[in-house]
Design a protein around this motif. Structure first.
Motif, PDB file in Angstrom:
ATOM      1  N   SER A 192       0.750  -1.315  -0.023  1.00  0.00           N
ATOM      2  CA  SER A 192       0.251  -0.017  -0.114  1.00  0.00           C
ATOM      3  C   SER A 192       0.884   1.329   0.087  1.00  0.00           C
ATOM      4  O   SER A 192       0.429   2.218  -0.503  1.00  0.00           O
ATOM      5  N   LEU A 193       2.133   1.198   0.637  1.00  0.00           N
ATOM      6  CA  LEU A 193       2.746   2.437   0.860  1.00  0.00           C
ATOM      7  C   LEU A 193       3.660   2.637  -0.326  1.00  0.00           C
ATOM      8  O   LEU A 193       4.181   3.891  -0.284  1.00  0.00           O
ATOM      9  N   THR A 194       3.797   1.763  -1.320  1.00  0.00           N
ATOM     10  CA  THR A 194       4.682   2.023  -2.403  1.00  0.00           C
ATOM     11  C   THR A 194       3.998   3.142  -3.370  1.00  0.00           C
ATOM     12  O   THR A 194       4.944   3.904  -4.108  1.00  0.00           O
ATOM     13  N   ASN A 195       2.893   3.407  -3.316  1.00  0.00           N
ATOM     14  CA  ASN A 195       2.169   4.297  -4.160  1.00  0.00           C
ATOM     15  C   ASN A 195       0.767   4.783  -3.482  1.00  0.00           C
ATOM     16  O   ASN A 195      -0.309   4.405  -3.832  1.00  0.00           O
ATOM     17  N   VAL A 196       0.942   5.612  -2.226  1.00  0.00           N
ATOM     18  CA  VAL A 196      -0.114   5.885  -1.475  1.00  0.00           C
ATOM     19  C   VAL A 196      -1.153   6.501  -2.068  1.00  0.00           C
ATOM     20  O   VAL A 196      -2.401   6.247  -2.115  1.00  0.00           O
ATOM     21  N   SER A 197      -1.124   7.546  -3.073  1.00  0.00           N
ATOM     22  CA  SER A 197      -2.248   8.218  -3.625  1.00  0.00           C
ATOM     23  C   SER A 197      -2.760   7.355  -4.718  1.00  0.00           C
ATOM     24  O   SER A 197      -4.050   7.574  -4.642  1.00  0.00           O
ATOM     25  N   GLY A 198      -2.234   6.262  -5.514  1.00  0.00           N
ATOM     26  CA  GLY A 198      -2.773   5.441  -6.277  1.00  0.00           C
ATOM     27  C   GLY A 198      -3.638   4.346  -5.455  1.00  0.00           C
ATOM     28  O   GLY A 198      -4.666   4.222  -5.834  1.00  0.00           O
ATOM     29  N   THR A 199      -2.750   3.864  -4.281  1.00  0.00           N
ATOM     30  CA  THR A 199      -3.767   3.206  -3.246  1.00  0.00           C
ATOM     31  C   THR A 199      -4.819   3.842  -2.805  1.00  0.00           C
ATOM     32  O   THR A 199      -5.963   2.801  -3.034  1.00  0.00           O
ATOM     33  N   ARG A 200      -4.971   4.872  -2.566  1.00  0.00           N
ATOM     34  CA  ARG A 200      -6.221   5.540  -2.058  1.00  0.00           C
ATOM     35  C   ARG A 200      -6.996   5.808  -3.057  1.00  0.00           C
ATOM     36  O   ARG A 200      -8.275   5.391  -2.900  1.00  0.00           O
ATOM     37  N   ARG A 201      -6.706   6.170  -4.512  1.00  0.00           N
ATOM     38  CA  ARG A 201      -7.812   6.348  -5.305  1.00  0.00           C
ATOM     39  C   ARG A 201      -8.398   4.756  -5.670  1.00  0.00           C
ATOM     40  O   ARG A 201      -9.409   4.887  -6.003  1.00  0.00           O
ATOM     41  N   MET A 202      -7.667   3.878  -5.833  1.00  0.00           N
ATOM     42  CA  MET A 202      -8.186   2.416  -6.138  1.00  0.00           C
ATOM     43  C   MET A 202      -8.968   1.984  -4.969  1.00  0.00           C
ATOM     44  O   MET A 202     -10.320   1.603  -5.014  1.00  0.00           O
ATOM     45  N   ILE A 203      -8.724   2.419  -3.808  1.00  0.00           N
ATOM     46  CA  ILE A 203      -9.609   1.916  -2.522  1.00  0.00           C
ATOM     47  C   ILE A 203     -11.051   2.591  -2.490  1.00  0.00           C
ATOM     48  O   ILE A 203     -12.194   2.086  -2.480  1.00  0.00           O
ATOM     49  N   GLU A 204     -10.881   3.968  -3.021  1.00  0.00           N
ATOM     50  CA  GLU A 204     -12.191   4.809  -3.036  1.00  0.00           C
ATOM     51  C   GLU A 204     -12.977   4.142  -4.063  1.00  0.00           C
ATOM     52  O   GLU A 204     -14.269   4.252  -3.940  1.00  0.00           O
ATOM     53  N   THR A 205     -12.320   3.936  -5.185  1.00  0.00           N
ATOM     54  CA  THR A 205     -13.151   3.520  -6.329  1.00  0.00           C
ATOM     55  C   THR A 205     -13.874   2.191  -6.303  1.00  0.00           C
ATOM     56  O   THR A 205     -14.949   2.233  -6.314  1.00  0.00           O
TER      57      THR A 205
END
Length: 135
Positions: A9-22
């Motif tokens: 999750s921490l390798t790309n926090v902003s990408g992970t956040r977007r994916m979780i939200e979606t």
């Protein structure tokens, strides 16, 4: 429920956040798996022989207005104490934050409440004034 390892999750926090939200918008849930074993977490505190832990100012600066930030600061300070390390808080901007940190067991602070940044030539004057107040 999807599980995400903390390190992944921490390798790309902003990408992970977007994916979780979606995907959450579709009704799915997520769990952070293996929390505390990834990058820059409690595992590092336990394993590294550092003497102190600096609590990031992003948690400290608004901790008296944000219960989550306050809980995180308290938890970091407690873990540091349990591991025999001292804690240092960044962004200590006012007396209220300073007093709350003292209650939590934080013994070192940095920030404008302590002093504005000083030129090296002015440090001796600051030390003299501070020592004079202490006596």
């Amino acid at each position: 429920m999807f599980e995400l390892t903390e390190s992944a999750s921490l390798t790309n926090v902003s990408g992970t956040r977007r994916m979780i939200e979606t995907i959450s918008a579709l009704g799915c849930e997520f769990s952070i798996d293996d929390f505390g074993t990834g990058f820059s977490t409690f595992a590092y505190l336990k394993e590294l022989p550092a003497h102190s832990v600096k609590i990031d100012g992003s948690f400290v600066k608004d901790m008296n207005n944000n219960s989550v930030d306050k809980t995180l600061v308290s938890a970091i300070a407690e873990v540091a104490t349990a591991l025999g390390k001292t804690s240092v808080a960044e962004f200590v901007e006012n007396a209220d934050i300073f007093d709350e940190l003292l209650k939590m067991g934080v013994r070192y602070a940095q920030g404008y409440y302590i002093s504005r940044p000083l030129q090296l030539d002015d440090v001796k004057d600051f030390q003299f004034a501070h020592n004079k107040k202490a006596t």
